[in-house]
Structures are given as C-alpha cells and as structure tokens.
Design an enzyme around this catalytic site. Sequence first.
Site, PDB file in Angstrom:
ATOM      1  N   LEU A  14     -45.687 -73.351  18.858  1.00 56.51           N
ATOM      2  CA  LEU A  14     -44.666 -73.805  17.916  1.00 56.51           C
ATOM      3  C   LEU A  14     -43.306 -73.714  18.605  1.00 56.51           C
ATOM      4  O   LEU A  14     -42.816 -72.616  18.892  1.00 56.51           O
ATOM      5  CB  LEU A  14     -44.696 -72.955  16.653  1.00 56.51           C
ATOM      6  CG  LEU A  14     -46.088 -72.780  16.007  1.00 56.51           C
ATOM      7  CD1 LEU A  14     -45.974 -71.988  14.711  1.00 56.51           C
ATOM      8  CD2 LEU A  14     -46.759 -74.118  15.761  1.00 56.51           C
ATOM      9  N   ALA A  15     -42.714 -74.873  18.888  1.00 54.42           N
ATOM     10  CA  ALA A  15     -41.492 -74.910  19.702  1.00 54.42           C
ATOM     11  C   ALA A  15     -40.484 -75.911  19.167  1.00 54.42           C
ATOM     12  O   ALA A  15     -39.767 -76.554  19.927  1.00 54.42           O
ATOM     13  CB  ALA A  15     -41.848 -75.246  21.150  1.00 54.42           C
ATOM     14  N   ARG A  21     -28.631 -69.813  16.711  1.00 50.03           N
ATOM     15  CA  ARG A  21     -27.924 -68.596  17.124  1.00 50.03           C
ATOM     16  C   ARG A  21     -27.670 -68.542  18.629  1.00 50.03           C
ATOM     17  O   ARG A  21     -26.880 -67.734  19.099  1.00 50.03           O
ATOM     18  CB  ARG A  21     -28.716 -67.371  16.677  1.00 50.03           C
ATOM     19  CG  ARG A  21     -28.787 -67.227  15.153  1.00 50.03           C
ATOM     20  CD  ARG A  21     -29.798 -66.185  14.752  1.00 50.03           C
ATOM     21  NE  ARG A  21     -29.432 -64.855  15.225  1.00 50.03           N
ATOM     22  CZ  ARG A  21     -30.272 -63.827  15.228  1.00 50.03           C
ATOM     23  NH1 ARG A  21     -31.514 -63.979  14.784  1.00 50.03           N
ATOM     24  NH2 ARG A  21     -29.878 -62.661  15.667  1.00 50.03           N
ATOM     25  N   LYS A  28     -33.851 -74.456  22.514  1.00 51.05           N
ATOM     26  CA  LYS A  28     -33.977 -73.021  22.770  1.00 51.05           C
ATOM     27  C   LYS A  28     -35.075 -72.709  23.776  1.00 51.05           C
ATOM     28  O   LYS A  28     -34.897 -71.872  24.671  1.00 51.05           O
ATOM     29  CB  LYS A  28     -34.237 -72.270  21.463  1.00 51.05           C
ATOM     30  CG  LYS A  28     -34.405 -70.763  21.661  1.00 51.05           C
ATOM     31  CD  LYS A  28     -34.475 -70.008  20.355  1.00 51.05           C
ATOM     32  CE  LYS A  28     -35.730 -70.316  19.578  1.00 51.05           C
ATOM     33  NZ  LYS A  28     -35.901 -69.392  18.439  1.00 51.05           N
ATOM     34  N   GLN A  79     -42.561 -82.443  15.015  1.00 55.30           N
ATOM     35  CA  GLN A  79     -42.239 -81.964  13.675  1.00 55.30           C
ATOM     36  C   GLN A  79     -40.842 -82.488  13.363  1.00 55.30           C
ATOM     37  O   GLN A  79     -39.840 -81.889  13.728  1.00 55.30           O
ATOM     38  CB  GLN A  79     -42.270 -80.432  13.605  1.00 55.30           C
ATOM     39  CG  GLN A  79     -42.051 -79.900  12.195  1.00 55.30           C
ATOM     40  CD  GLN A  79     -41.892 -78.386  12.148  1.00 55.30           C
ATOM     41  OE1 GLN A  79     -41.597 -77.743  13.160  1.00 55.30           O
ATOM     42  NE2 GLN A  79     -42.080 -77.806  10.967  1.00 55.30           N
ATOM     43  N   THR A  85     -43.122 -72.511   9.624  1.00 52.72           N
ATOM     44  CA  THR A  85     -44.157 -72.365  10.643  1.00 52.72           C
ATOM     45  C   THR A  85     -45.489 -72.963  10.211  1.00 52.72           C
ATOM     46  O   THR A  85     -46.231 -73.513  11.036  1.00 52.72           O
ATOM     47  CB  THR A  85     -44.343 -70.886  10.984  1.00 52.72           C
ATOM     48  OG1 THR A  85     -44.538 -70.137   9.759  1.00 52.72           O
ATOM     49  CG2 THR A  85     -43.119 -70.344  11.706  1.00 52.72           C
ATOM     50  N   GLY A 143     -41.201 -57.869   8.536  1.00 53.47           N
ATOM     51  CA  GLY A 143     -42.292 -57.779   7.578  1.00 53.47           C
ATOM     52  C   GLY A 143     -43.348 -56.783   8.014  1.00 53.47           C
ATOM     53  O   GLY A 143     -43.605 -56.617   9.217  1.00 53.47           O
ATOM     54  N   GLU A 158     -42.966 -58.936   3.113  1.00 53.19           N
ATOM     55  CA  GLU A 158     -41.607 -58.955   3.641  1.00 53.19           C
ATOM     56  C   GLU A 158     -40.907 -57.649   3.270  1.00 53.19           C
ATOM     57  O   GLU A 158     -41.150 -57.063   2.206  1.00 53.19           O
ATOM     58  CB  GLU A 158     -40.833 -60.148   3.082  1.00 53.19           C
ATOM     59  CG  GLU A 158     -41.400 -61.500   3.482  1.00 53.19           C
ATOM     60  CD  GLU A 158     -41.405 -61.696   4.981  1.00 53.19           C
ATOM     61  OE1 GLU A 158     -40.451 -61.225   5.650  1.00 53.19           O
ATOM     62  OE2 GLU A 158     -42.363 -62.299   5.498  1.00 53.19           O
ATOM     63  N   ALA A 426     -16.020 -77.428  77.424  1.00 52.54           N
ATOM     64  CA  ALA A 426     -15.376 -76.984  76.192  1.00 52.54           C
ATOM     65  C   ALA A 426     -14.258 -77.943  75.798  1.00 52.54           C
ATOM     66  O   ALA A 426     -13.498 -78.417  76.636  1.00 52.54           O
ATOM     67  CB  ALA A 426     -14.822 -75.580  76.370  1.00 52.54           C
TER      68      ALA A 426
END
Length: 471
Positions: A14-15, A21, A28, A79, A85, A143, A158, A426
């Site tokens: 699940l991404a 935040r 993320k 999604q 979720t 939870g 919870e 040189a």
Amino acid sequence: MTAVADRPIVAVVLAAGKGTRMRSQRPKVLHEAGGRPLLSWVLEAARSAGCTRTVVVVGHGADEVEARCAAPDVGFVLQAEQLGTGHALAQAESALPAEALLLVLSGDVPLVTPATLHALRAAAGAGGAAMAVAELDEPGSLGRVLATPEGSLERIVEAADASREELAVRRVNAGLYALPAPEVFEQLRRLAPDNAQGELYLTDAVTAMAGERPVALVPLDDAVEALGVNTRQELAVAHRLLLGRTLEALMAAGVTLLDPRRTVVDPQVEVGSDSVLHGDVTLRGATTLGEGCVLHQGAWLEDCRLGAGVVVEPYSVLQGARVGDGCRVGPFARLRPGAELATGARVGNFVEVKNSRLGAGSKANHLAYVGDAEVGDGANIGAGAVTCNYDGERKHRTEIGAGAFVGSDTMLVAPVRVGEGATTGAGSVITRDVPAGDLAVGRARQRNIAGWSRERRERRERSRRSDDSED
C-alpha cells in the site's frame, strides 16, 4: 477451494499516500533512506521472502513511483481516491490470482525484514491469516491488539476508544499481514465507511475475519521493523537504522570501519575483506572494492570498481571509475566517468581524469587534467599539464606513449600524439605529434630586458610626483 498453505504467495504494498507531513512534492515512498527509496526496501524484502509477484497500490505521484520502481515482478494499480487502507487493498483484487496468500505491507515501512515475512507466512499456513504485532514500553496513542485466551486476535481497539485495562496492553498493530484471498476481499465488501473520516479500514476487515477463523499474532523480534516514515525526523531515524544494518554486515564479513557513525555505504556496495574505511567515507551505487583497500577520510565513490590493495587518499571524488590493483588516488583527486587506471597507476593531489585510461605504473601526481586520453604504461605527466581536448565544438583524443615524459605545464592541444619514450619540455604548447624518443619544445625563446625593473620603478615615481604637483 485451495488450502491457504498451498496458495501462491503474492505481496500487496500500500503506497498511495501523499505524505503531507513530509512537506514535499515527491511521493513519500520515493524519499530515500539507507541508499534506496523507502518502497524499494519493501519490494526487496518481499522478493527475499519468496513472493512470486508484488502489486503496488499507488496514488499520489503514481507515474513517478511506477517509473522509479518498475520491475518484471512488480505490477501497479491505482487508488484514485485515498479512502483508507481497506479501500486501497480492494483496488488490487483484479490484479491478483483468484486464490492467494497475500502479504500486505506498507510502502513507508522500510525496516521490515524477510525473516518477519517468512514468520507471517508460516503462521498463516495453519489458520489462514496472521498479523505482526510489536510490544512497546510506551504505546501512547497507537491502537491496542487484544488477544483471545488461545493467543490469536480478538480485536483491535483504538486508544481513544480503549478502557483503562485495554490501555495497559503494550501490544500494538505493526501493520504487516498475511491474509487469504479471496476471503479478505469478501470481508472488505462488507465494510461501511461509518467513521468520521468516511474511510474503509483494513483493521476492521481483519477484526471481522478473526470472528470466522484464527488470525495468528506474530511478535516482532525488533519493534523498529514496524517504524513507519511520516516525517523528515522519522526518515532520518530509518536512514540511520538501515545504514547500520549494511555496516554491521560489512564488519561481519571482515571489513574494518574506523568510525561507523560517520560512514555511509549503500546496500548494493561490495567491499572486499581486510579493507579499511576511515570516517566520512561514502560509497554509493554499484561500487565494488577488492580486498585490502584503504579509503581515507572524506573519500566519496559512486558506481566505481576498485581492484585489490587500492589506496584512496583523503577527500578524493571518484565517479564511474575503474581502478586497478595497487593504484593510489589522491589526496583531493577527481576521477570522472570513463576514467580507468591500470595496475599500479598513481593519480595525485588536484588531478582530474575524465574518459581516459592511464596505463600500468603511469603517474600524474600534481595539478593536472587528463581528459579523453590514452596514457601508456610507465608514462609520467608533470605538474600543471593539460590535455586540451575541447575546441569549442568537439572533443578530441590525446595519446601519450609508454614511458613518455610530459613536462610540467605542458599544454597538449588535441588531437595529438606523444610517442613512446618522448619528452615535452616544461611550459610547452604541443600542437603536432611528437615522434617516439624525441624532445618537443614549443615555447617562445626567452628574452631578458636589462634594467627593466629599475626603469619601471623610476617611471612610477615620476608619475607620482606629477600627480602631487597637480594637486
């Protein structure tokens, strides 16, 4: 229906979350920790646990996530709206086999280990479902997971809804599951978004499943595996922990790290035994080091291949370079992509090498630039020498033969060749080929002007007096 233990093992990650935040435009799960995007760590753990396929549920930045993490064994489903979720997992149903054991993971939990996923598989094999739990000294607002007398899941409560006795429970949900399909999707279809957020929670489906079959609880050996990354502070913690795992593995394999707290090594880097890494060394990408190498303070390497016994002196930067056995680089040297040093070659302080090969035993010890060049075995490039490889439109090659001696401050205007055993004086500007064994001198004849310094001082003094008189 096929027994759960006999079903294919598929990971669902699940991404889809935006990660508000993090205060970032980047998805993320693509923020890096320990040398990889967060999602890449999860995908690698799933592969190592024996998953035949992984489906990633994406949302925010879906195209970017897919482009970065695409692989033959990874599929993606969208999604479009982030509605919890449970809703995220439901989006994956059409991309999965009709019957499978699903390892459901989060894309922002990079510290999960294959061992934990194997334990979830084994626990689900008996009862058909399992979830990981962690014991925390201070669970806080997380939870609580309540267990039946037999030790399986009773329900997840919870913290805001928990009684005083339930709050005393230190067992929390780690967010890692082994769930049977299609059964879990049947539970998801029964859910209703009857909460303040209007979302479908996977935990509700797992709790409902526990009323029909045992859901085994798998304690984590280390609670950090459940660490989710939601802030930059948590990203920093995950980064340090993942680096620590890589460095511990190197030390166990016979590599000396003089100051691990100040050493950065990407997970895919390979370091030979008896090598020594000083503090502030950074090894990135697909870098490999042979046995017995020594990298001094501040060395920074990316996508390099070093042979055995190579010494990299302080504050040298190597990128896309190939360095043979027994070479010495630095201090303050730079090897750019395409640089290749044969056995025993030396590149010294403030020397830059780009898209060039230095032959065995050759040397460029001071303040030189070697670009688009082929340098023969045993050749010497003096201080301040430059291969002038760019004419404003195209790059050109310089060839320096074996045993040649390029004098200090020589400008080699490419395309040009200095033959074997040849020498340049040189300060010369070399625009034509130098035959083998010859000496080339390309500079203006020196002319001494007698009394020039005295006359200049007298002119300045006369000018000063003139200015004073005008005042």
